[in-house]
Design a protein around this motif. Sequence first.
Motif, PDB file in Angstrom:
ATOM      1  N   MET A   1     -12.086 -29.528  -4.117  1.00 31.52           N
ATOM      2  CA  MET A   1     -11.610 -28.169  -4.177  1.00 31.52           C
ATOM      3  C   MET A   1     -11.841 -27.501  -2.815  1.00 31.52           C
ATOM      4  SD  MET A   1     -12.355 -25.371  -7.237  1.00 31.52           S
ATOM      5  CE  MET A   1     -13.300 -26.410  -8.284  1.00 31.52           C
ATOM      6  N   ASP A   2     -10.802 -26.873  -2.308  1.00 32.37           N
ATOM      7  CA  ASP A   2     -10.963 -26.203  -1.014  1.00 32.37           C
ATOM      8  C   ASP A   2     -11.628 -24.837  -1.202  1.00 32.37           C
ATOM      9  OD1 ASP A   2      -8.805 -24.915  -2.196  1.00 32.37           O
ATOM     10  OD2 ASP A   2      -7.722 -24.678  -0.329  1.00 32.37           O
ATOM     11  N   LYS A   3     -12.013 -24.229  -0.107  1.00 33.53           N
ATOM     12  CA  LYS A   3     -12.786 -22.979  -0.104  1.00 33.53           C
ATOM     13  C   LYS A   3     -12.032 -21.840  -0.811  1.00 33.53           C
ATOM     14  CE  LYS A   3     -16.411 -20.761   1.562  1.00 33.53           C
ATOM     15  NZ  LYS A   3     -17.738 -20.994   1.067  1.00 33.53           N
ATOM     16  N   SER A   4     -10.740 -21.700  -0.559  1.00 30.35           N
ATOM     17  CA  SER A   4      -9.980 -20.596  -1.155  1.00 30.35           C
ATOM     18  C   SER A   4      -9.874 -20.750  -2.680  1.00 30.35           C
ATOM     19  CB  SER A   4      -8.590 -20.492  -0.534  1.00 30.35           C
ATOM     20  OG  SER A   4      -7.837 -21.657  -0.796  1.00 30.35           O
ATOM     21  N   THR A   5      -9.774 -21.967  -3.154  1.00 34.26           N
ATOM     22  CA  THR A   5      -9.732 -22.207  -4.596  1.00 34.26           C
ATOM     23  C   THR A   5     -11.067 -21.861  -5.239  1.00 34.26           C
ATOM     24  OG1 THR A   5      -8.134 -23.982  -4.242  1.00 34.26           O
ATOM     25  CG2 THR A   5      -9.203 -23.906  -6.384  1.00 34.26           C
ATOM     26  N   GLN A   6     -12.156 -22.182  -4.566  1.00 37.10           N
ATOM     27  CA  GLN A   6     -13.488 -21.851  -5.072  1.00 37.10           C
ATOM     28  C   GLN A   6     -13.692 -20.339  -5.143  1.00 37.10           C
ATOM     29  OE1 GLN A   6     -16.052 -23.946  -2.353  1.00 37.10           O
ATOM     30  NE2 GLN A   6     -16.292 -25.692  -3.750  1.00 37.10           N
ATOM     31  N   VAL A   7     -13.264 -19.643  -4.110  1.00 41.58           N
ATOM     32  CA  VAL A   7     -13.394 -18.188  -4.085  1.00 41.58           C
ATOM     33  C   VAL A   7     -12.571 -17.572  -5.214  1.00 41.58           C
ATOM     34  CG1 VAL A   7     -12.861 -16.104  -2.764  1.00 41.58           C
ATOM     35  CG2 VAL A   7     -13.941 -18.051  -1.631  1.00 41.58           C
ATOM     36  N   LEU A   8     -11.353 -18.054  -5.392  1.00 32.96           N
ATOM     37  CA  LEU A   8     -10.486 -17.543  -6.454  1.00 32.96           C
ATOM     38  C   LEU A   8     -11.103 -17.806  -7.827  1.00 32.96           C
ATOM     39  CD1 LEU A   8      -7.840 -16.149  -7.103  1.00 32.96           C
ATOM     40  CD2 LEU A   8      -6.729 -18.385  -7.098  1.00 32.96           C
ATOM     41  N   THR A   9     -11.689 -18.958  -8.015  1.00 34.76           N
ATOM     42  CA  THR A   9     -12.342 -19.293  -9.278  1.00 34.76           C
ATOM     43  C   THR A   9     -13.505 -18.343  -9.539  1.00 34.76           C
ATOM     44  OG1 THR A   9     -11.717 -21.614  -9.059  1.00 34.76           O
ATOM     45  CG2 THR A   9     -13.529 -21.122 -10.558  1.00 34.76           C
ATOM     46  N   TRP A  10     -14.307 -18.058  -8.518  1.00 36.48           N
ATOM     47  CA  TRP A  10     -15.432 -17.125  -8.678  1.00 36.48           C
ATOM     48  C   TRP A  10     -14.954 -15.709  -8.975  1.00 36.48           C
ATOM     49  CZ3 TRP A  10     -20.216 -17.807  -9.940  1.00 36.48           C
ATOM     50  CH2 TRP A  10     -20.814 -19.035  -9.693  1.00 36.48           C
ATOM     51  N   ILE A  11     -13.872 -15.304  -8.335  1.00 37.41           N
ATOM     52  CA  ILE A  11     -13.316 -13.965  -8.594  1.00 37.41           C
ATOM     53  C   ILE A  11     -12.867 -13.865 -10.049  1.00 37.41           C
ATOM     54  CG2 ILE A  11     -11.379 -12.425  -8.083  1.00 37.41           C
ATOM     55  CD1 ILE A  11     -11.660 -13.318  -5.134  1.00 37.41           C
ATOM     56  N   LYS A  12     -12.195 -14.891 -10.535  1.00 37.94           N
ATOM     57  CA  LYS A  12     -11.746 -14.903 -11.929  1.00 37.94           C
ATOM     58  C   LYS A  12     -12.933 -14.876 -12.886  1.00 37.94           C
ATOM     59  CE  LYS A  12      -7.429 -17.417 -11.203  1.00 37.94           C
ATOM     60  NZ  LYS A  12      -6.712 -18.690 -11.477  1.00 37.94           N
ATOM     61  N   LEU A  13     -13.960 -15.637 -12.573  1.00 36.06           N
ATOM     62  CA  LEU A  13     -15.150 -15.694 -13.417  1.00 36.06           C
ATOM     63  C   LEU A  13     -15.851 -14.338 -13.478  1.00 36.06           C
ATOM     64  CD1 LEU A  13     -17.167 -17.366 -15.092  1.00 36.06           C
ATOM     65  CD2 LEU A  13     -18.354 -17.863 -12.954  1.00 36.06           C
ATOM     66  N   VAL A  14     -16.023 -13.721 -12.330  1.00 38.16           N
ATOM     67  CA  VAL A  14     -16.672 -12.402 -12.283  1.00 38.16           C
ATOM     68  C   VAL A  14     -15.811 -11.368 -13.013  1.00 38.16           C
ATOM     69  CG1 VAL A  14     -17.368 -10.521 -10.744  1.00 38.16           C
ATOM     70  CG2 VAL A  14     -18.008 -12.877 -10.201  1.00 38.16           C
ATOM     71  N   GLY A  15     -14.501 -11.392 -12.794  1.00 33.76           N
ATOM     72  CA  GLY A  15     -13.600 -10.461 -13.472  1.00 33.76           C
ATOM     73  C   GLY A  15     -13.633 -10.618 -14.979  1.00 33.76           C
ATOM     74  N   ALA A  16     -13.604 -11.866 -15.447  1.00 34.14           N
ATOM     75  CA  ALA A  16     -13.654 -12.123 -16.884  1.00 34.14           C
ATOM     76  C   ALA A  16     -14.987 -11.665 -17.476  1.00 34.14           C
ATOM     77  CB  ALA A  16     -13.435 -13.605 -17.163  1.00 34.14           C
ATOM     78  N   THR A  17     -16.066 -11.871 -16.751  1.00 32.98           N
ATOM     79  CA  THR A  17     -17.387 -11.451 -17.222  1.00 32.98           C
ATOM     80  C   THR A  17     -17.464  -9.932 -17.325  1.00 32.98           C
ATOM     81  OG1 THR A  17     -18.404 -13.406 -16.230  1.00 32.98           O
ATOM     82  CG2 THR A  17     -19.869 -11.559 -16.739  1.00 32.98           C
ATOM     83  N   ILE A  18     -16.995  -9.250 -16.318  1.00 32.83           N
ATOM     84  CA  ILE A  18     -17.005  -7.779 -16.325  1.00 32.83           C
ATOM     85  C   ILE A  18     -16.157  -7.253 -17.483  1.00 32.83           C
ATOM     86  CG2 ILE A  18     -16.223  -5.719 -15.081  1.00 32.83           C
ATOM     87  CD1 ILE A  18     -17.091  -7.189 -12.479  1.00 32.83           C
ATOM     88  N   CYS A  19     -14.963  -7.810 -17.665  1.00 34.22           N
ATOM     89  CA  CYS A  19     -14.087  -7.366 -18.755  1.00 34.22           C
ATOM     90  C   CYS A  19     -14.714  -7.612 -20.120  1.00 34.22           C
ATOM     91  CB  CYS A  19     -12.729  -8.060 -18.671  1.00 34.22           C
ATOM     92  SG  CYS A  19     -11.723  -7.472 -17.299  1.00 34.22           S
ATOM     93  N   THR A  20     -15.378  -8.742 -20.279  1.00 32.03           N
ATOM     94  CA  THR A  20     -16.039  -9.060 -21.548  1.00 32.03           C
ATOM     95  C   THR A  20     -17.183  -8.088 -21.830  1.00 32.03           C
ATOM     96  OG1 THR A  20     -15.458 -11.398 -21.311  1.00 32.03           O
ATOM     97  CG2 THR A  20     -17.257 -10.871 -22.823  1.00 32.03           C
ATOM     98  N   VAL A  21     -17.997  -7.824 -20.838  1.00 32.29           N
ATOM     99  CA  VAL A  21     -19.131  -6.908 -21.017  1.00 32.29           C
ATOM    100  C   VAL A  21     -18.618  -5.497 -21.343  1.00 32.29           C
ATOM    101  CG1 VAL A  21     -21.040  -5.766 -19.801  1.00 32.29           C
ATOM    102  CG2 VAL A  21     -20.742  -8.240 -19.615  1.00 32.29           C
ATOM    103  N   LEU A  22     -17.627  -5.018 -20.588  1.00 31.07           N
ATOM    104  CA  LEU A  22     -17.083  -3.682 -20.837  1.00 31.07           C
ATOM    105  C   LEU A  22     -16.445  -3.583 -22.215  1.00 31.07           C
ATOM    106  CD1 LEU A  22     -15.546  -2.696 -17.378  1.00 31.07           C
ATOM    107  CD2 LEU A  22     -17.605  -1.772 -18.467  1.00 31.07           C
ATOM    108  N   SER A  23     -15.685  -4.606 -22.596  1.00 33.49           N
ATOM    109  CA  SER A  23     -15.045  -4.619 -23.908  1.00 33.49           C
ATOM    110  C   SER A  23     -16.093  -4.550 -25.017  1.00 33.49           C
ATOM    111  CB  SER A  23     -14.185  -5.868 -24.058  1.00 33.49           C
ATOM    112  OG  SER A  23     -13.627  -5.933 -25.342  1.00 33.49           O
ATOM    113  N   ASN A  24     -17.154  -5.305 -24.861  1.00 34.49           N
ATOM    114  CA  ASN A  24     -18.227  -5.282 -25.850  1.00 34.49           C
ATOM    115  C   ASN A  24     -18.911  -3.918 -25.878  1.00 34.49           C
ATOM    116  OD1 ASN A  24     -20.231  -5.883 -27.656  1.00 34.49           O
ATOM    117  ND2 ASN A  24     -21.350  -7.250 -26.305  1.00 34.49           N
ATOM    118  N   LEU A  25     -19.201  -3.379 -24.725  1.00 30.63           N
ATOM    119  CA  LEU A  25     -19.868  -2.087 -24.622  1.00 30.63           C
ATOM    120  C   LEU A  25     -19.029  -0.971 -25.253  1.00 30.63           C
ATOM    121  CD1 LEU A  25     -22.333  -0.575 -23.408  1.00 30.63           C
ATOM    122  CD2 LEU A  25     -20.954  -0.226 -21.362  1.00 30.63           C
TER     123      LEU A  25
END
Length: 144
Positions: A1-25
């Motif tokens: 996996m190249d660097k840009s793909t890793q960064v994009l994966t982390w962005i998606k992971l952080v975004g999904a986590t934030i959305c899940t926490v906010l939705s639950n809250l």
Amino acid sequence: MDKSTQVLTWIKLVGATICTVLSNLLGGWDTALQVLLVFTLIDIITGILKAIYNKDLSSGIAYKGAIKKVGIYLIVAVACKLDEYMQTNFIRTFVIGYYIATEGISITENLGVCGVPLPAFVKNILQQLKDSSDKGKQEVNKNV
């Protein structure tokens, strides 16, 4: 996996986590919350349009408005947690209904200032929703 793909994966992971926490809250991603979010976004847009129309665009006013919008969602979170604590299922509903009506009234006011003709029945529906939410808040106050 190249660097840009890793960064994009982390962005998606952080975004999904934030959305899940906010939705639950906020009590879940149901229709009421979706409508509130749409009304909030439309109110922001119409507020900016009104400011442009009046040649009164101000970052200070926008900043204060943003704080109020965050406050709305904080109150929804409080209402959700009160429902959980009191083992009820209506406080969040009344709070969201109140803010939907408030945002809707603000939208119609903003567009009215810009000269957009507004159907009277829409204003009446929003006012009735706000009034019924106010009545619900009064009932909750009596029971506390």
